[in-house]
Design an enzyme around this catalytic site. Structure first.
Site, PDB file in Angstrom:
ATOM      1  N   LYS A  90     -58.666  -1.568  29.854  1.00 48.25           N
ATOM      2  CA  LYS A  90     -58.581  -0.299  28.299  1.00 48.25           C
ATOM      3  C   LYS A  90     -58.582  -1.287  27.042  1.00 48.25           C
ATOM      4  CE  LYS A  90     -55.591   3.312  27.167  1.00 48.25           C
ATOM      5  NZ  LYS A  90     -54.401   4.574  27.745  1.00 48.25           N
ATOM      6  N   GLU A 135     -45.114  15.384  34.891  1.00 53.17           N
ATOM      7  CA  GLU A 135     -43.558  16.388  34.973  1.00 53.17           C
ATOM      8  C   GLU A 135     -43.555  17.252  35.990  1.00 53.17           C
ATOM      9  OE1 GLU A 135     -47.210  15.112  31.929  1.00 53.17           O
ATOM     10  OE2 GLU A 135     -47.217  15.982  33.730  1.00 53.17           O
ATOM     11  N   ARG A 194     -47.618  22.693  33.266  1.00 50.16           N
ATOM     12  CA  ARG A 194     -47.205  22.155  34.821  1.00 50.16           C
ATOM     13  C   ARG A 194     -45.603  22.541  35.458  1.00 50.16           C
ATOM     14  NH1 ARG A 194     -50.916  17.458  33.759  1.00 50.16           N
ATOM     15  NH2 ARG A 194     -50.800  17.002  35.683  1.00 50.16           N
TER      16      ARG A 194
END
Length: 597
Positions: free
Chosen positions: A245, A325, A353
Site C-alpha cells: 500500500k 460491523e 450492515r
C-alpha cells in the site's frame, strides 16, 4: 515510449512490450499523487495496485470480461486505463469523477461497489447467471483486498464458490496486510503464513477453490502469468498477489498508521473548531479514566472514528474486529452480557450492515451498548454509498433504543456521558463530518429539551435535530422578519419522542422538524406519529433529505439542494402558515421554560 495520455482504453495496453509497460507505471503513479493530493481521496490503495490493474486489463478483455472491485476506492488506476485519465483532476469534485466505480461513467464499471466484502457474492451470482444462460466465452474476475476478507459476507461467498467447480470465477486477492490499519485476526495470520516459504495447504483449497500464488503484485509479467494460469483452470481459483500500500510514494510508504489510505484535498479551511470525531475521541478517553467498564470497539477504523486516544491509554480495553460491523455489534452485546459497557464507533453508512444484529441481538436483549455514528447525514466527497442519511430511519424501527443527536461539542460531551450511563438498553449518538462550529447555548429548558430561541408569538415550533440547530435559528430569524414567531427547541434525545415536546406542540399553529437524514421514517415522521397518538391536532411539516441516492458534492451544496437552508425552510414554513387557518385566540405556550443549561 508511450505516454499515459495515449492510453484511451485497455486495448491500447495489450500490444505494448514489457519495457513500454515499465515506462507507464511511474507515469500513472505520478498522476495519482498529483491529482489526489489536490482533490483528496484514497491515494495509498491505488498506488499499491498500479501493476496489478495493468495486468488485469492486459489479460482480460473488459468490459466483455467482467472485472469487479472490492472495495471500489482502489479503482483510480482502473479509471485511468479505461479512458478517464484526463478527468482525474475532477475526482470527488461536484460533477466530476466518483471516488468509486460508477456505471454512468464507463461501461468498464460493472458494479458501484464501495462497501467491503461484497464482491465475491456479486461474482458468484454473475457466474451462476452465465451458467444458466449458457455463456462460456467471458470471464468473471473479482478483486478483493485482504482487509475485506475479515467480513463475514466474503466467507459466505467463498463457501458457495468452493462448492461449485463448474463456476470459473477468478478471485484476485490483493494482499497488502492492511485496511486502514494492519489487518487483524486469524485470516491475517493465515495470509502471513502463506507468504512464507513452504506454506501448508491454504484455507481456500480446504474450501474447494484452487490457489495460485503468492506472486509479486508489483511485477506485471508475473501477475499476468498467474492470471492466465488461473483463467485456464476453468474453476473457482484464488490468485494471491502480494502488494504494498502506498507503493512508490515515499510519504505514503513511511506512513505507518495508514499508508496514506485516505488524504484530504486542498479545500477551503474550516472555521477552526475541533472536529466532531476529535471531540468524541477526547471525551471517550476521559470517561475511560473514570469508568473501568468502558470498552472501545472498532471495525478496522480506530483512527478515523476517533478511538485512537482511548486505544493508546487503554489498549487492554480496545477491540478491533476488522471490517466486520455485524460481528462488532453482536460481540458488543456479548461484552455487555459480561458486565462491560462497549462503545462501538462506526461511520453511519456502515451501520446499515449491522441492522439485524442491532435489532435482535442488542435491542431484543436490552444490551447496554453505545453506538457512535460518525459521518451522519451528508458526507460530501464519497457519494451515495457513504452519505449517512439512512440511520435515523433505521434506528426509529428499533424498540427500546435511545438516540441522541448533539448540536455542538458541549452537547456531544454531555450526551456521550448520558449514553454510557444508561443501563436499560442500547443507545446511539450520531453526528456529521467536519467541525463542530461554536457551541450554541440553550436559553432555557422544557423537560429534557433545550430551548434555543423563544418567541411569544406561537406560530411555529421548530424542532432541530443535531447539527441542524444553526440552520433552524437562521430560519427563525427569517420568519421573525416576516412577522412570524418561531420557538426553536433541541430535544437532544430524539428517540423516544419526549412527552414534553407533545405538550408544547399543542400551543402552536405548526410544528416543523429539520433533520439531515431521509424524511421517510425519520425524526419528523416519528414526531408526527406521536402527536397523532396523543391526540394533538397541530400539523407537522418535516424537512429532511430527499429520499433518493445523492451524488457526491459539498455538504452545504447538497443540503441547499434539498431545501435545508435557513431561508429555504423559512420560505416553506411561511407558505404552510399562510395556508393554515389562524386560531380564534392567540396560542399560548402550555409549558413554562426552565432555566438555561
Amino acid at each position: 515510449m508511450p505516454r499515459l495520455e495515449e492510453i484511451r482504453g485497455p486495448e491500447d495496453l495489450r500490444n505494448l512490450s514489457a519495457e513500454q509497460i515499465g515506462a507507464l507505471v511511474p507515469q500513472i503513479r505520478r498522476l495519482l499523487v498529483e491529482a489526489v493530493t489536490r482533490t483528496g481521496g484514497h491515494l495509498g490503495p491505488n498506488l499499491g495496485v498500479v501493476e496489478l490493474t495493468i495486468a488485469l486489463h492486459r489479460v482480460f478483455d473488459s468490459p466483455r470480461d467482467r472485472i469487479l472491485w472490492d472495495t471500489g476506492h482502489q479503482t483510480y488506476v482502473h479509471k485511468i486505463l479505461t479512458g478517464r485519465a484526463g478527468e482525474l483532476a475532477t475526482l470527488r469534485q461536484a460533477g466530476g469523477l466518483s471516488g468509486y466505480p460508477n456505471r454512468t461513467e464507463s461501461e468498464h464499471d460493472v458494479i458501484e461497489n464501495s462497501h467491503a466484502s461484497t464482491v465475491l457474492s456479486w461474482a458468484d451470482g454473475l457466474a451462476r447467471a452465465h451458467r444458466v444462460r449458457g455463456i462460456t466465452d467471458r470471464a468473471v474476475v473479482a478483486v478483493i483486498g485482504d482487509g475485506a476478507l475479515t467480513g463475514g459476507l466474503a466467507w459466505e461467498a467463498l463457501n458457495n464458490l468452493g462448492g461449485a467447480p463448474e463456476r470459473p470465477v477468478v478471485v484476485v486477492l490483493n494482499d497488502n496486510t492492511r485496511s486502514y490499519a494492519p489487518t487483524v485476526g486469524g485470516v491475517a495470520e493465515h495470509l502471513a503464513a502463506l507468504r512464507a516459504p513452504g506454506a501448508a495447504r491454504t484455507a481456500f483449497e480446504c474450501l474447494g477453490l484452487a490457489y495460485v500464488g503468492p506472486v509479486d503484485g508489483h511485477d506485471v509479467e508475473t501477475v499476468e502469468t498467474a492470471l492466465r494460469e488461473a483463467a485456464g483452470l476453468g474453476r473457482p481459483v484464488v490468485v494471491h498477489c502480494v502488494t504494498e500500500k502506498g507503493r512508490g510514494h515515499a510519504p505514503a510508504e513511511q506512513d505507518e498508521a495508514e499508508r496514506h489510505h485516505a488524504i484530504r484535498g486542498q479545500g477551503p479551511a474550516g472555521d477552526g473548531s475541533p472536529s466532531w470525531t476529535s471531540v468524541f475521541g477526547d471525551e471517550l478517553a476521559r470517561l475511560g479514566g473514570e469508568r473501568t467498564d468502558l470498552v472501545a470497539v472498532s471495525a478496522a477504523m480506530l483512527g478515523p472514528t476517533g478511538l485512537r486516544a482511548f486505544a493508546e491509554r487503554f489498549p487492554e480495553r480496545t477491540v478491533d474486529v476488522g471490517i466486520a460491523e455485524q460481528h462488532a455489534v453482536t460481540a458488543a452485546a456479548g461484552l455487555a452480557l459480561g458486565g462491560l459497557h462497549p462503545v462501538v464507533a462506526l461511520y453511519s453508512t456502515f451501520l446499515n450492515r449491522a441492522f439485524d444484529q442491532l435489532l435482535l441481538d442488542a435491542a431484543l436483549h436490552r444490551a447496554p451498548i453505545t453506538l457512535v455514528l460518525d459521518r451522519a447525514g451528508i458526507t460530501g466527497d464519497d457519494g451515495p454509498s457513504h452519505h449517512g442519511m439512512w440511520d435515523l430511519s433505521l434506528l426509529n424501527l428499533v424498540p427500546g433504543l435511545r438516540l441522541a443527536a448533539p448540536r455542538d461539542a458541549a452537547t456531544l460531551r454531555r450526551e456521550l456521558g448520558e449514553a454510557v450511563a444508561w443501563r436499560e438498553g442500547p443507545t446511539v449518538l450520531r453526528f456529521p463530518k467536519g467541525g463542530t462550529g461554536p457551541d450554541i447555548p440553550a436559553i432555557g429548558t422544557v423537560g429534557g429539551m433545550d430551548v434555543l430561541r423563544h418567541d411569544e408569538r406561537a406560530d411555529v415550533l421548530l424542532v432541530s435535530v443535531g447539527a441542524m440547530a444553526t440552520t433552524c435559528l437562521r430560519a427563525a430569524e427569517e420568519l421573525a422578519g416576516r412577522g412570524l414567531g418561531a420557538t426553536v427547541v433541541d430535544p437532544r434525545w430524539v428517540k423516544p419522542v419526549a412527552p414534553e415536546l407533545l405538550e408544547l406542540a399543542r400551543g402552536f399553529r405548526l410544528v416543523a422538524t429539520v433533520e439531515d437524514s431521509g424524511r421517510t421514517g425519520g425524526v419528523g415522521a416519528a414526531i408526527a406519529q406521536a402527536l397523532g397518538d396523543a391526540g394533538v391536532t397541530c400539523p407537522v411539516r418535516g424537512f429532511g433529505l430527499p429520499q433518493r441516492f445523492l451524488n457526491h458534492g459539498p455538504r452545504a451544496d447538497l443540503l441547499a439542494a434539498g431545501g435545508l437552508t435557513g431561508p429555504g425552510i423559512a420560505e416553506a414554513i411561511a407558505g404552510s402558515l399562510a395556508a393554515a387557518p389562524r386560531p380564534h385566540q392567540p396560542a399560548r405556550h402550555p409549558v413554562a421554560l426552565g432555566g438555561p443549561r
